[in-house]
Design an enzyme around this catalytic site. Sequence first.
Site: not given
Length: 242
Positions: A61, A88, A165, A169, A200
């Site tokens: 984790d 990832n 997000y 990134k 996904t």
Amino acid sequence: MNTTKIALVTGANKGIGKEIARQLGQAGFTVLAAARDQERGQLAVKELVAEGLDVVGVQLDVTDQASVRAAAGWVAAEYGRLDVLVNNAAIIPAGDTAVSEVEADVLRSTFETNVIGLVGVTQAFLPLLRNAGEARIVNLSSALASFALVGDRWSRMSTVLLFAYNASKAAVNMATVMLANELRGTGILVNAADPGQCATDMGGLDSPRTAAEGAAVAVRLATLDADGPTGHVYAEDGRLPW
């Protein structure tokens, strides 16, 4: 001495992570498929092993440093080195939205997984990567982290309101560049991969690209020759603008 290369992929129980694990396994790696949920991770491992691949499950984790340290200790005891680390694991949390509306807790949880978790995993496994001599680190990034693309009012990227997000990134990109600078001359190459919008759970199951297509750029960076690039972000068509 075991000469088979060892790769660890975080978030390998589904989506692009599982496909990266599959493609590295097909390339002859022993793949350590790391997942937060051990039960889900083992389901993915069984699927990949049934395909004839050398894949081993690891509970990890990225938001739990005890879990990260335990995983690194196990890899050290079992293999003594790590040839490839693919960071990832990441989230797009519920509630991620525009800068004017996003809540602080959403920002915190996103950075905890996508940035702090990534850095913590990298730090824990770096001694094992150094042991490998010519190792590769691949961080999963996104075109949504490109200032050039998001800043272009005509770009589709400018319309995606996921501040937590996107910002996380962008931080991953900076971590990639700074670590690449830090490790120049060591034989360790560090790059980031933009898989594009894939079908996904994260990308949306109606997205135009498959997980296999999205994984390909990360696998290419994980298998670079010694004279390969370092400190850049790549998509399928080449380097991304910053």
